[in-house]
Design a protein around this motif. Structure first.
Motif, PDB file in Angstrom:
ATOM      1  N   MET A   1       0.825  -1.201   0.000  1.00 33.17           N
ATOM      2  CA  MET A   1       0.000   0.000   0.000  1.00 33.17           C
ATOM      3  C   MET A   1       0.864   1.258   0.000  1.00 33.17           C
ATOM      4  O   MET A   1       0.584   2.203  -0.686  1.00 33.17           O
ATOM      5  CB  MET A   1      -0.931  -0.007   1.212  1.00 33.17           C
ATOM      6  N   ASN A   2       1.953   1.264   0.763  1.00 29.91           N
ATOM      7  CA  ASN A   2       2.787   2.454   0.843  1.00 29.91           C
ATOM      8  C   ASN A   2       3.483   2.776  -0.467  1.00 29.91           C
ATOM      9  O   ASN A   2       3.617   3.935  -0.826  1.00 29.91           O
ATOM     10  CB  ASN A   2       3.805   2.311   1.971  1.00 29.91           C
ATOM     11  N   VAL A   3       3.925   1.739  -1.185  1.00 36.10           N
ATOM     12  CA  VAL A   3       4.563   1.966  -2.482  1.00 36.10           C
ATOM     13  C   VAL A   3       3.543   2.553  -3.450  1.00 36.10           C
ATOM     14  O   VAL A   3       3.855   3.482  -4.201  1.00 36.10           O
ATOM     15  CB  VAL A   3       5.178   0.652  -3.021  1.00 36.10           C
ATOM     16  N   ASP A   4       2.320   2.034  -3.432  1.00 37.59           N
ATOM     17  CA  ASP A   4       1.268   2.570  -4.296  1.00 37.59           C
ATOM     18  C   ASP A   4       0.961   4.027  -3.940  1.00 37.59           C
ATOM     19  O   ASP A   4       0.706   4.842  -4.822  1.00 37.59           O
ATOM     20  CB  ASP A   4      -0.008   1.734  -4.192  1.00 37.59           C
ATOM     21  N   LEU A   5       1.005   4.348  -2.659  1.00 34.16           N
ATOM     22  CA  LEU A   5       0.770   5.719  -2.229  1.00 34.16           C
ATOM     23  C   LEU A   5       1.842   6.647  -2.798  1.00 34.16           C
ATOM     24  O   LEU A   5       1.527   7.711  -3.337  1.00 34.16           O
ATOM     25  CB  LEU A   5       0.751   5.806  -0.699  1.00 34.16           C
ATOM     26  N   ILE A   6       3.087   6.231  -2.714  1.00 40.25           N
ATOM     27  CA  ILE A   6       4.191   7.035  -3.265  1.00 40.25           C
ATOM     28  C   ILE A   6       4.008   7.202  -4.772  1.00 40.25           C
ATOM     29  O   ILE A   6       4.171   8.304  -5.306  1.00 40.25           O
ATOM     30  CB  ILE A   6       5.565   6.385  -2.962  1.00 40.25           C
ATOM     31  N   LYS A   7       3.651   6.122  -5.466  1.00 37.72           N
ATOM     32  CA  LYS A   7       3.417   6.209  -6.916  1.00 37.72           C
ATOM     33  C   LYS A   7       2.288   7.187  -7.221  1.00 37.72           C
ATOM     34  O   LYS A   7       2.367   7.960  -8.169  1.00 37.72           O
ATOM     35  CB  LYS A   7       3.077   4.827  -7.489  1.00 37.72           C
ATOM     36  N   ALA A   8       1.222   7.129  -6.417  1.00 37.93           N
ATOM     37  CA  ALA A   8       0.084   8.019  -6.645  1.00 37.93           C
ATOM     38  C   ALA A   8       0.477   9.479  -6.482  1.00 37.93           C
ATOM     39  O   ALA A   8      -0.017  10.353  -7.199  1.00 37.93           O
ATOM     40  CB  ALA A   8      -1.056   7.670  -5.692  1.00 37.93           C
ATOM     41  N   LEU A   9       1.380   9.754  -5.550  1.00 37.15           N
ATOM     42  CA  LEU A   9       1.789  11.129  -5.283  1.00 37.15           C
ATOM     43  C   LEU A   9       2.943  11.587  -6.171  1.00 37.15           C
ATOM     44  O   LEU A   9       3.336  12.752  -6.113  1.00 37.15           O
ATOM     45  CB  LEU A   9       2.178  11.265  -3.811  1.00 37.15           C
ATOM     46  N   ALA A  10       3.460  10.699  -6.997  1.00 36.90           N
ATOM     47  CA  ALA A  10       4.621  11.010  -7.831  1.00 36.90           C
ATOM     48  C   ALA A  10       4.229  11.592  -9.186  1.00 36.90           C
ATOM     49  O   ALA A  10       4.974  11.469 -10.151  1.00 36.90           O
ATOM     50  CB  ALA A  10       5.477   9.760  -8.013  1.00 36.90           C
ATOM     51  N   SER A  11       3.080  12.202  -9.262  1.00 36.58           N
ATOM     52  CA  SER A  11       2.604  12.776 -10.515  1.00 36.58           C
ATOM     53  C   SER A  11       2.090  14.186 -10.276  1.00 36.58           C
ATOM     54  O   SER A  11       1.249  14.407  -9.402  1.00 36.58           O
ATOM     55  CB  SER A  11       1.468  11.908 -11.077  1.00 36.58           C
ATOM     56  N   ASP A  12       2.585  15.126 -11.061  1.00 32.04           N
ATOM     57  CA  ASP A  12       2.105  16.504 -10.946  1.00 32.04           C
ATOM     58  C   ASP A  12       0.610  16.587 -11.223  1.00 32.04           C
ATOM     59  O   ASP A  12      -0.093  17.371 -10.585  1.00 32.04           O
ATOM     60  CB  ASP A  12       2.854  17.417 -11.922  1.00 32.04           C
ATOM     61  N   LYS A  13       0.126  15.782 -12.150  1.00 32.27           N
ATOM     62  CA  LYS A  13      -1.299  15.811 -12.484  1.00 32.27           C
ATOM     63  C   LYS A  13      -2.146  15.324 -11.305  1.00 32.27           C
ATOM     64  O   LYS A  13      -3.171  15.930 -10.982  1.00 32.27           O
ATOM     65  CB  LYS A  13      -1.578  14.985 -13.734  1.00 32.27           C
ATOM     66  N   ARG A  14      -1.718  14.248 -10.667  1.00 31.98           N
ATOM     67  CA  ARG A  14      -2.485  13.735  -9.527  1.00 31.98           C
ATOM     68  C   ARG A  14      -2.415  14.696  -8.340  1.00 31.98           C
ATOM     69  O   ARG A  14      -3.399  14.890  -7.629  1.00 31.98           O
ATOM     70  CB  ARG A  14      -2.024  12.324  -9.161  1.00 31.98           C
ATOM     71  N   LEU A  15      -1.268  15.321  -8.129  1.00 29.16           N
ATOM     72  CA  LEU A  15      -1.155  16.320  -7.062  1.00 29.16           C
ATOM     73  C   LEU A  15      -2.052  17.522  -7.357  1.00 29.16           C
ATOM     74  O   LEU A  15      -2.675  18.083  -6.455  1.00 29.16           O
ATOM     75  CB  LEU A  15       0.296  16.765  -6.882  1.00 29.16           C
ATOM     76  N   ALA A  16      -2.133  17.909  -8.640  1.00 34.13           N
ATOM     77  CA  ALA A  16      -3.017  19.014  -9.021  1.00 34.13           C
ATOM     78  C   ALA A  16      -4.474  18.656  -8.722  1.00 34.13           C
ATOM     79  O   ALA A  16      -5.221  19.476  -8.172  1.00 34.13           O
ATOM     80  CB  ALA A  16      -2.842  19.353 -10.503  1.00 34.13           C
ATOM     81  N   ARG A  87      -8.064   9.750   5.102  1.00 30.85           N
ATOM     82  CA  ARG A  87      -6.980   8.978   4.482  1.00 30.85           C
ATOM     83  C   ARG A  87      -5.805   9.897   4.108  1.00 30.85           C
ATOM     84  O   ARG A  87      -4.645   9.513   4.236  1.00 30.85           O
ATOM     85  CB  ARG A  87      -7.494   8.233   3.257  1.00 30.85           C
ATOM     86  N   ILE A  88      -6.106  11.104   3.675  1.00 29.78           N
ATOM     87  CA  ILE A  88      -5.037  12.049   3.334  1.00 29.78           C
ATOM     88  C   ILE A  88      -4.234  12.398   4.587  1.00 29.78           C
ATOM     89  O   ILE A  88      -2.998  12.430   4.547  1.00 29.78           O
ATOM     90  CB  ILE A  88      -5.614  13.304   2.644  1.00 29.78           C
ATOM     91  N   ASP A  89      -4.918  12.616   5.708  1.00 29.74           N
ATOM     92  CA  ASP A  89      -4.212  12.882   6.971  1.00 29.74           C
ATOM     93  C   ASP A  89      -3.344  11.689   7.369  1.00 29.74           C
ATOM     94  O   ASP A  89      -2.207  11.862   7.821  1.00 29.74           O
ATOM     95  CB  ASP A  89      -5.195  13.209   8.091  1.00 29.74           C
ATOM     96  N   GLU A  90      -3.874  10.484   7.194  1.00 31.18           N
ATOM     97  CA  GLU A  90      -3.110   9.262   7.497  1.00 31.18           C
ATOM     98  C   GLU A  90      -1.873   9.169   6.600  1.00 31.18           C
ATOM     99  O   GLU A  90      -0.776   8.851   7.058  1.00 31.18           O
ATOM    100  CB  GLU A  90      -4.001   8.036   7.297  1.00 31.18           C
ATOM    101  N   ALA A  91      -2.040   9.477   5.328  1.00 33.17           N
ATOM    102  CA  ALA A  91      -0.918   9.435   4.385  1.00 33.17           C
ATOM    103  C   ALA A  91       0.155  10.453   4.771  1.00 33.17           C
ATOM    104  O   ALA A  91       1.355  10.163   4.713  1.00 33.17           O
ATOM    105  CB  ALA A  91      -1.410   9.694   2.962  1.00 33.17           C
ATOM    106  N   LYS A  92      -0.272  11.639   5.194  1.00 31.68           N
ATOM    107  CA  LYS A  92       0.690  12.665   5.638  1.00 31.68           C
ATOM    108  C   LYS A  92       1.486  12.169   6.836  1.00 31.68           C
ATOM    109  O   LYS A  92       2.707  12.382   6.904  1.00 31.68           O
ATOM    110  CB  LYS A  92      -0.044  13.954   6.000  1.00 31.68           C
ATOM    111  N   ARG A  93       0.798  11.516   7.779  1.00 34.26           N
ATOM    112  CA  ARG A  93       1.498  10.969   8.957  1.00 34.26           C
ATOM    113  C   ARG A  93       2.511   9.906   8.533  1.00 34.26           C
ATOM    114  O   ARG A  93       3.651   9.902   8.994  1.00 34.26           O
ATOM    115  CB  ARG A  93       0.498  10.379   9.950  1.00 34.26           C
ATOM    116  N   LEU A  94       2.085   9.003   7.650  1.00 36.16           N
ATOM    117  CA  LEU A  94       2.997   7.945   7.179  1.00 36.16           C
ATOM    118  C   LEU A  94       4.229   8.541   6.521  1.00 36.16           C
ATOM    119  O   LEU A  94       5.355   8.126   6.779  1.00 36.16           O
ATOM    120  CB  LEU A  94       2.280   7.030   6.174  1.00 36.16           C
ATOM    121  N   LEU A  95       4.011   9.525   5.652  1.00 38.78           N
ATOM    122  CA  LEU A  95       5.122  10.131   4.929  1.00 38.78           C
ATOM    123  C   LEU A  95       6.054  10.897   5.863  1.00 38.78           C
ATOM    124  O   LEU A  95       7.271  10.858   5.696  1.00 38.78           O
ATOM    125  CB  LEU A  95       4.596  11.048   3.825  1.00 38.78           C
TER     126      LEU A  95
END
Length: 99
Positions: A1-16, A87-95
């Motif tokens: 799950m964590n690797v997928d999270l990093i992949k999801a955040l590794a795109s300027d389009k997805r961050l936008a 989930r976004i708050d959880e992801a921020k904590r993980l990161l």
């Protein structure tokens, strides 16, 4: 799950997308169906704002849903997307902890 999270955040389009959906009223026009805040933003509007085809936007959106950063909801023939703040708050904590 964590690797997928990093992949999801590794795109300027997805961050936008995540940034725009934080304040959907400011970034997207009114919709015929679905409230932008309560129901989310139609994928068609997201694709238009990204400047990509609907299938390309759908791939970005699917990944964000899969890792839990967005929730999707069908209304009539449309799919609407909104942020999952918990989930976004959880992801921020993980990161921030380096997991």
């Amino acid at each position: 799950m964590n690797v997928d999270l990093i992949k999801a955040l590794a795109s300027d389009k997805r961050l936008a997308i995540l940034g725009w959906l934080k304040d959907p009223v400011a970034h997207f026009p009114p919709q015929k169906d679905g409230d932008r805040v309560a129901d989310g933003v139609c994928g068609v509007f997201i694709a238009d704002k990204l400047g990509v085809s609907q299938p390309s936007a759908a791939e970005h959106l699917k990944l964000l849903v899969r890792v839990g950063l967005l929730r999707s909801r069908r209304i009539k023939q449309w799919t609407f997307y909104k942020r999952d703040e918990e989930r976004i708050d959880e992801a921020k904590r993980l990161l921030s902890q380096g997991w």
